[in-house]
Design a protein around this motif. Structure first.
Motif, PDB file in Angstrom:
ATOM      1  N   VAL A   7       0.845  -1.205   0.000  1.00 19.70           N
ATOM      2  CA  VAL A   7       0.000   0.000   0.000  1.00 19.70           C
ATOM      3  C   VAL A   7       0.873   1.245   0.000  1.00 19.70           C
ATOM      4  N   ARG A   8       1.936   1.244   0.801  1.00 27.35           N
ATOM      5  CA  ARG A   8       2.838   2.400   0.849  1.00 27.35           C
ATOM      6  C   ARG A   8       3.484   2.651  -0.509  1.00 27.35           C
ATOM      7  N   ARG A   9       3.949   1.595  -1.161  1.00 25.71           N
ATOM      8  CA  ARG A   9       4.561   1.752  -2.480  1.00 25.71           C
ATOM      9  C   ARG A   9       3.537   2.198  -3.523  1.00 25.71           C
ATOM     10  N   LEU A  10       2.330   1.665  -3.397  1.00 22.80           N
ATOM     11  CA  LEU A  10       1.275   2.035  -4.337  1.00 22.80           C
ATOM     12  C   LEU A  10       0.913   3.505  -4.188  1.00 22.80           C
ATOM     13  N   ARG A  11       0.775   3.959  -2.968  1.00 22.42           N
ATOM     14  CA  ARG A  11       0.469   5.368  -2.730  1.00 22.42           C
ATOM     15  C   ARG A  11       1.556   6.271  -3.302  1.00 22.42           C
ATOM     16  N   ALA A  12       2.806   5.861  -3.155  1.00 24.63           N
ATOM     17  CA  ALA A  12       3.911   6.676  -3.659  1.00 24.63           C
ATOM     18  C   ALA A  12       3.847   6.840  -5.168  1.00 24.63           C
ATOM     19  N   LYS A  13       3.222   5.881  -5.849  1.00 24.11           N
ATOM     20  CA  LYS A  13       3.174   5.922  -7.311  1.00 24.11           C
ATOM     21  C   LYS A  13       1.914   6.590  -7.854  1.00 24.11           C
ATOM     22  N   ILE A  14       0.776   6.483  -7.141  1.00 28.31           N
ATOM     23  CA  ILE A  14      -0.477   6.978  -7.721  1.00 28.31           C
ATOM     24  C   ILE A  14      -1.015   8.225  -7.019  1.00 28.31           C
ATOM     25  N   GLU A  15      -0.431   8.587  -5.880  1.00 27.66           N
ATOM     26  CA  GLU A  15      -0.956   9.730  -5.141  1.00 27.66           C
ATOM     27  C   GLU A  15       0.056  10.878  -5.126  1.00 27.66           C
ATOM     28  N   ASP A  16      -0.493  12.096  -5.032  1.00 26.17           N
ATOM     29  CA  ASP A  16       0.337  13.299  -4.909  1.00 26.17           C
ATOM     30  C   ASP A  16      -0.464  14.338  -4.146  1.00 26.17           C
ATOM     31  N   ALA A  17      -0.045  15.563  -4.203  1.00 24.47           N
ATOM     32  CA  ALA A  17      -0.717  16.617  -3.437  1.00 24.47           C
ATOM     33  C   ALA A  17      -2.163  16.805  -3.858  1.00 24.47           C
ATOM     34  N   ASN A  18      -2.501  16.421  -5.086  1.00 27.06           N
ATOM     35  CA  ASN A  18      -3.852  16.624  -5.606  1.00 27.06           C
ATOM     36  C   ASN A  18      -4.686  15.352  -5.686  1.00 27.06           C
ATOM     37  N   HIS A  19      -4.092  14.231  -5.377  1.00 26.60           N
ATOM     38  CA  HIS A  19      -4.801  12.958  -5.526  1.00 26.60           C
ATOM     39  C   HIS A  19      -4.571  12.064  -4.310  1.00 26.60           C
ATOM     40  N   THR A  20      -5.662  11.680  -3.664  1.00 18.83           N
ATOM     41  CA  THR A  20      -5.625  10.695  -2.585  1.00 18.83           C
ATOM     42  C   THR A  20      -6.678   9.639  -2.892  1.00 18.83           C
ATOM     43  N   PHE A  21      -6.244   8.408  -3.037  1.00 14.20           N
ATOM     44  CA  PHE A  21      -7.161   7.346  -3.428  1.00 14.20           C
ATOM     45  C   PHE A  21      -7.408   6.309  -2.333  1.00 14.20           C
ATOM     46  N   ILE A  22      -6.412   6.020  -1.530  1.00 13.62           N
ATOM     47  CA  ILE A  22      -6.513   4.943  -0.546  1.00 13.62           C
ATOM     48  C   ILE A  22      -6.465   5.525   0.863  1.00 13.62           C
ATOM     49  N   ASP A  23      -7.492   5.231   1.651  1.00 15.26           N
ATOM     50  CA  ASP A  23      -7.537   5.670   3.039  1.00 15.26           C
ATOM     51  C   ASP A  23      -7.096   4.538   3.963  1.00 15.26           C
ATOM     52  N   THR A  24      -6.426   4.908   5.049  1.00 18.97           N
ATOM     53  CA  THR A  24      -6.166   3.975   6.137  1.00 18.97           C
ATOM     54  C   THR A  24      -7.279   4.144   7.163  1.00 18.97           C
ATOM     55  N   VAL A  25      -7.966   3.061   7.471  1.00 12.47           N
ATOM     56  CA  VAL A  25      -9.039   3.096   8.466  1.00 12.47           C
ATOM     57  C   VAL A  25      -8.477   2.512   9.754  1.00 12.47           C
ATOM     58  N   ARG A  26      -8.336   3.346  10.746  1.00  7.47           N
ATOM     59  CA  ARG A  26      -7.634   2.966  11.977  1.00  7.47           C
ATOM     60  C   ARG A  26      -8.228   1.710  12.608  1.00  7.47           C
ATOM     61  N   ASN A  27      -7.352   0.798  12.974  1.00  9.68           N
ATOM     62  CA  ASN A  27      -7.709  -0.471  13.622  1.00  9.68           C
ATOM     63  C   ASN A  27      -8.559  -1.394  12.748  1.00  9.68           C
ATOM     64  N   MET A  28      -8.670  -1.065  11.461  1.00 12.41           N
ATOM     65  CA  MET A  28      -9.484  -1.900  10.580  1.00 12.41           C
ATOM     66  C   MET A  28      -8.724  -2.334   9.327  1.00 12.41           C
ATOM     67  N   GLY A  29      -8.195  -1.375   8.565  1.00 13.72           N
ATOM     68  CA  GLY A  29      -7.501  -1.756   7.344  1.00 13.72           C
ATOM     69  C   GLY A  29      -7.453  -0.617   6.343  1.00 13.72           C
ATOM     70  N   TYR A  30      -7.796  -0.916   5.088  1.00 14.06           N
ATOM     71  CA  TYR A  30      -7.700   0.075   4.024  1.00 14.06           C
ATOM     72  C   TYR A  30      -8.995   0.141   3.209  1.00 14.06           C
ATOM     73  N   ARG A  31      -9.191   1.296   2.583  1.00 15.17           N
ATOM     74  CA  ARG A  31     -10.390   1.531   1.799  1.00 15.17           C
ATOM     75  C   ARG A  31     -10.037   2.431   0.606  1.00 15.17           C
ATOM     76  N   PHE A  32     -10.559   2.075  -0.570  1.00 15.53           N
ATOM     77  CA  PHE A  32     -10.428   2.954  -1.733  1.00 15.53           C
ATOM     78  C   PHE A  32     -11.552   3.988  -1.648  1.00 15.53           C
ATOM     79  N   ARG A  33     -11.204   5.263  -1.740  1.00 13.20           N
ATOM     80  CA  ARG A  33     -12.169   6.334  -1.519  1.00 13.20           C
ATOM     81  C   ARG A  33     -13.236   6.381  -2.606  1.00 13.20           C
ATOM     82  N   ARG A  34     -14.449   6.712  -2.197  1.00 13.14           N
ATOM     83  CA  ARG A  34     -15.536   6.912  -3.173  1.00 13.14           C
ATOM     84  C   ARG A  34     -15.437   8.284  -3.834  1.00 13.14           C
ATOM     85  N   ASP A  35     -15.039   9.280  -3.062  1.00 18.36           N
ATOM     86  CA  ASP A  35     -15.097  10.670  -3.514  1.00 18.36           C
ATOM     87  C   ASP A  35     -13.792  11.087  -4.163  1.00 18.36           C
ATOM     88  N   VAL A  36     -13.428  10.425  -5.283  1.00 14.36           N
ATOM     89  CA  VAL A  36     -12.217  10.807  -5.981  1.00 14.36           C
ATOM     90  C   VAL A  36     -12.562  11.454  -7.312  1.00 14.36           C
TER      91      VAL A  36
END
Length: 219
Positions: A190-219
């Motif tokens: 996930v960390r490597r993926l974020r480094a490649k697809i996300e930047d200051a204007n794009h956030t796609f993957i959220d970390t949900v505390r104590n649960m896991g990960y989620r791809f955002r709906r509002d992109v």
């Protein structure tokens, strides 16, 4: 083009009613397989997989393996007594009770198909596009080079926007039950993926505390 629906049946299950229900729908191409050797009907991925199981053992082992290979919505048909344990599997997108009427089965398959890209289409998530045929990923038209597992992880998450997956669920769905590494592998990818697809204007993957990960709906 006809919508491909794969029906997988264990030896103890009866898929006759399902076949009758779905064959009554124009534009559906049905492929059948047993619990052994079902991989042949999952390549290329169908729009929906219908899995008929009769025991709790089948329910605990087959859905994750089918989902890992197909990467498409999974409808499980089970006897009424098993509905109480369905929540234990994150691989199941919907279920029907064995003996359900044809109208219900058709409605459930259509609903799941509406969430799954047709062959040749891309997953479009804001400026991010994932081509499920060529396995290419682009952001604002620029190709992004991913490793195979990075691509598989992204495709899986992007196919289910808004849904939270635990590290264990992602490990089972993307890497498979036969993977012996720890769930830290998920964090690293996930960390490597974020480094490649996300930047200051794009956030796609959220970390949900104590649960896991989620791809955002509002992109």
């Amino acid at each position: 083009m006809a919508m491909r629906v794969a029906i997988i049946t264990t030896e103890s299950a009866d898929n006759a009613a399902i076949l009758v229900a779905l064959r009554a729908v124009d534009g559906i191409d049905i492929e059948e397989a047993g619990a052994e050797g079902f991989a042949s009907v999952l390549r290329p991925a169908p729009r929906v997989v219908v899995l008929c199981v009769m025991s709790e053992t089948e329910l605990s082992t087959l859905p994750p393996e089918v989902k890992r290979l197909a990467q498409c919505p999974l409808l499980v048909v089970v006897p009424a007594p098993l509905t109480g344990v369905l929540g234990a599997s994150s691989a199941i997108d919907d279920f029907a009770v064995a003996g359900a009427g044809g109208d219900e089965l058709r409605a459930r398959v259509r609903r799941l198909a509406s969430t799954s890209p047709a062959g040749g289409e891309v997953l479009r998530r804001g400026d991010l596009m994932v081509d499920t045929v060529t396995c290419e990923v682009s952001l604002q038209g620029l190709l992004i080079e991913l490793t195979f597992k990075e691509y598989e992880l992204l495709k899986f998450l992007a196919s289910h926007p808004g849904r939270v997956y635990s590290r264990e669920s992602l490990l089972n769905s993307v890497w498979g039950y036969d993977y012996y590494g720890g769930d830290r592998t998920v964090d690293v990818h996930v960390r490597r993926l974020r480094a490649k697809i996300e930047d200051a204007n794009h956030t796609f993957i959220d970390t949900v505390r104590n649960m896991g990960y989620r791809f955002r709906r509002d992109v």
